[in-house]
Design a protein around this motif. Structure first.
Motif, PDB file in Angstrom:
ATOM      1  N   ALA A  40       0.822  -1.212   0.000  1.00  0.00           N
ATOM      2  CA  ALA A  40       0.000   0.000   0.000  1.00  0.00           C
ATOM      3  C   ALA A  40       0.856   1.261   0.000  1.00  0.00           C
ATOM      4  N   LEU A  41       2.096   1.162   0.473  1.00  0.00           N
ATOM      5  CA  LEU A  41       3.004   2.306   0.488  1.00  0.00           C
ATOM      6  C   LEU A  41       3.565   2.609  -0.898  1.00  0.00           C
ATOM      7  N   CYS A  42       3.508   1.644  -1.781  1.00  0.00           N
ATOM      8  CA  CYS A  42       4.077   1.783  -3.122  1.00  0.00           C
ATOM      9  C   CYS A  42       3.029   2.385  -4.055  1.00  0.00           C
ATOM     10  N   LYS A  43       3.196   3.644  -4.360  1.00  0.00           N
ATOM     11  CA  LYS A  43       2.216   4.380  -5.159  1.00  0.00           C
ATOM     12  C   LYS A  43       2.497   4.227  -6.654  1.00  0.00           C
ATOM     13  N   PRO A  44       1.490   4.432  -7.511  1.00  0.00           N
ATOM     14  CA  PRO A  44       1.708   4.386  -8.961  1.00  0.00           C
ATOM     15  C   PRO A  44       2.840   5.335  -9.366  1.00  0.00           C
ATOM     16  N   PHE A  76      11.273   6.180   6.390  1.00  0.00           N
ATOM     17  CA  PHE A  76      11.260   5.864   7.813  1.00  0.00           C
ATOM     18  C   PHE A  76      12.635   5.997   8.457  1.00  0.00           C
ATOM     19  N   GLY A  77      13.587   6.608   7.736  1.00  0.00           N
ATOM     20  CA  GLY A  77      14.882   6.935   8.317  1.00  0.00           C
ATOM     21  C   GLY A  77      15.857   5.784   8.472  1.00  0.00           C
ATOM     22  N   PHE A  78      15.815   4.793   7.621  1.00  0.00           N
ATOM     23  CA  PHE A  78      16.776   3.704   7.715  1.00  0.00           C
ATOM     24  C   PHE A  78      17.426   3.456   6.373  1.00  0.00           C
ATOM     25  N   ASN A  79      18.502   2.728   6.411  1.00  0.00           N
ATOM     26  CA  ASN A  79      19.289   2.428   5.221  1.00  0.00           C
ATOM     27  C   ASN A  79      18.880   1.057   4.686  1.00  0.00           C
ATOM     28  N   ILE A  80      18.387   1.016   3.458  1.00  0.00           N
ATOM     29  CA  ILE A  80      17.931  -0.249   2.873  1.00  0.00           C
ATOM     30  C   ILE A  80      18.973  -0.843   1.914  1.00  0.00           C
ATOM     31  N   ASN A  81      20.148  -0.222   1.805  1.00  0.00           N
ATOM     32  CA  ASN A  81      21.188  -0.757   0.929  1.00  0.00           C
ATOM     33  C   ASN A  81      21.512  -2.199   1.320  1.00  0.00           C
ATOM     34  N   ASP A  82      21.562  -3.066   0.323  1.00  0.00           N
ATOM     35  CA  ASP A  82      21.851  -4.490   0.540  1.00  0.00           C
ATOM     36  C   ASP A  82      20.867  -5.167   1.496  1.00  0.00           C
ATOM     37  N   HIS A  83      19.627  -4.705   1.476  1.00  0.00           N
ATOM     38  CA  HIS A  83      18.565  -5.304   2.298  1.00  0.00           C
ATOM     39  C   HIS A  83      17.285  -5.435   1.483  1.00  0.00           C
ATOM     40  N   THR A  84      17.365  -5.970   0.284  1.00  0.00           N
ATOM     41  CA  THR A  84      16.186  -6.088  -0.568  1.00  0.00           C
ATOM     42  C   THR A  84      15.888  -7.547  -0.868  1.00  0.00           C
ATOM     43  N   THR A  85      14.658  -7.949  -0.598  1.00  0.00           N
ATOM     44  CA  THR A  85      14.232  -9.312  -0.866  1.00  0.00           C
ATOM     45  C   THR A  85      13.018  -9.366  -1.795  1.00  0.00           C
ATOM     46  N   SER A  86      12.237  -8.296  -1.865  1.00  0.00           N
ATOM     47  CA  SER A  86      11.110  -8.255  -2.802  1.00  0.00           C
ATOM     48  C   SER A  86      10.998  -6.845  -3.378  1.00  0.00           C
ATOM     49  N   PHE A  87      10.355  -6.734  -4.546  1.00  0.00           N
ATOM     50  CA  PHE A  87      10.178  -5.420  -5.160  1.00  0.00           C
ATOM     51  C   PHE A  87       8.950  -5.398  -6.041  1.00  0.00           C
ATOM     52  N   TRP A  88       8.555  -4.169  -6.426  1.00  0.00           N
ATOM     53  CA  TRP A  88       7.387  -3.975  -7.282  1.00  0.00           C
ATOM     54  C   TRP A  88       7.648  -2.767  -8.167  1.00  0.00           C
ATOM     55  N   ASN A  89       7.559  -2.958  -9.473  1.00  0.00           N
ATOM     56  CA  ASN A  89       7.742  -1.879 -10.431  1.00  0.00           C
ATOM     57  C   ASN A  89       6.373  -1.308 -10.798  1.00  0.00           C
ATOM     58  N   ARG A  90       6.032  -0.167 -10.240  1.00  0.00           N
ATOM     59  CA  ARG A  90       4.754   0.476 -10.545  1.00  0.00           C
ATOM     60  C   ARG A  90       4.938   1.620 -11.534  1.00  0.00           C
ATOM     61  N   THR A  91       6.080   1.633 -12.235  1.00  0.00           N
ATOM     62  CA  THR A  91       6.308   2.644 -13.261  1.00  0.00           C
ATOM     63  C   THR A  91       5.784   2.115 -14.595  1.00  0.00           C
ATOM     64  N   ASN A  92       5.851   2.951 -15.617  1.00  0.00           N
ATOM     65  CA  ASN A  92       5.451   2.517 -16.954  1.00  0.00           C
ATOM     66  C   ASN A  92       6.670   2.249 -17.834  1.00  0.00           C
ATOM     67  N   ARG A  93       7.816   1.951 -17.203  1.00  0.00           N
ATOM     68  CA  ARG A  93       9.048   1.678 -17.950  1.00  0.00           C
ATOM     69  C   ARG A  93       9.802   0.517 -17.315  1.00  0.00           C
ATOM     70  N   ASP A  94      10.719  -0.030 -18.077  1.00  0.00           N
ATOM     71  CA  ASP A  94      11.571  -1.090 -17.541  1.00  0.00           C
ATOM     72  C   ASP A  94      12.575  -0.489 -16.561  1.00  0.00           C
ATOM     73  N   GLY A 122      10.174  -5.478 -15.918  1.00  0.00           N
ATOM     74  CA  GLY A 122       9.190  -4.821 -16.775  1.00  0.00           C
ATOM     75  C   GLY A 122       8.172  -4.028 -15.987  1.00  0.00           C
ATOM     76  N   ALA A 123       7.569  -3.064 -16.660  1.00  0.00           N
ATOM     77  CA  ALA A 123       6.534  -2.241 -16.039  1.00  0.00           C
ATOM     78  C   ALA A 123       5.452  -3.137 -15.442  1.00  0.00           C
ATOM     79  N   GLY A 124       5.107  -2.868 -14.199  1.00  0.00           N
ATOM     80  CA  GLY A 124       4.069  -3.632 -13.519  1.00  0.00           C
ATOM     81  C   GLY A 124       4.521  -4.951 -12.920  1.00  0.00           C
TER      82      GLY A 124
END
Length: 144
Positions: A40-44, A76-94, A122-124
């Motif tokens: 829900a935090l990930c906006k279009p 939220f004031g934290f460093n997410i570098n090298d802490h990614t396990t899932s993602f979502w591309n809500r842009t209209n580009r690759d 890919g987008a979406g």
């Protein structure tokens, strides 16, 4: 006579305290949903990364290319570098994801069914688990 009055009152007071303790320790439906799934935090228009599987944990999202997620201003004031396990591309580009800062060392990722993808997100597209071979290695994302 006094003990007949005090005992029922004490039992009622203890029961009321137990209800308050349980209700304050158990998150309500809204809090549980946000804690469990932060999509829900990930906006279009944003590319969003999450620290844990299932779009949980640390969160960072941006509508622009990010050369270093470690120095980007996370909400939220934290460093997410090298802490990614899932993602979502809500842009209209690759979007390409990179293991190093400044868009170096393209990373591959796994789709939710486990298929390896060597190339852009890919987008979406999204994944609830990037895969153990690239887990917690993302440092930048942007142009392909």
């Amino acid at each position: 006579m006094i003990s007949r009055i005090i005992r029922p009152l004490a039992a009622a007071a203890f029961a009321a305290l137990a209800v308050v303790a349980v209700s304050s320790a158990t998150p309500g439906p809204a809090e549980a949903a946000v804690a469990a799934d932060k999509r829900a935090l990930c906006k279009p228009g944003m590319f969003c990364i999450f620290g844990d599987t299932g779009y949980r944990g640390l969160f960072f999202g941006s509508a622009t290319n990010v050369p270093n997620v470690g120095t980007a201003t996370a909400p939220f004031g934290f460093n997410i570098n090298d802490h990614t396990t899932s993602f979502w591309n809500r842009t209209n580009r690759d979007i390409c994801i990179y293991a190093d800062t400044n868009f170096r060392k393209k990373m591959f990722w796994r789709v939710n069914n486990g298929t390896l993808v060597v190339g852009p997100v890919g987008a979406g597209r999204s994944t609830s688990n990037i895969g153990s071979d690239t887990n917690d290695k993302l440092s930048s994302f942007g142009p392909c």
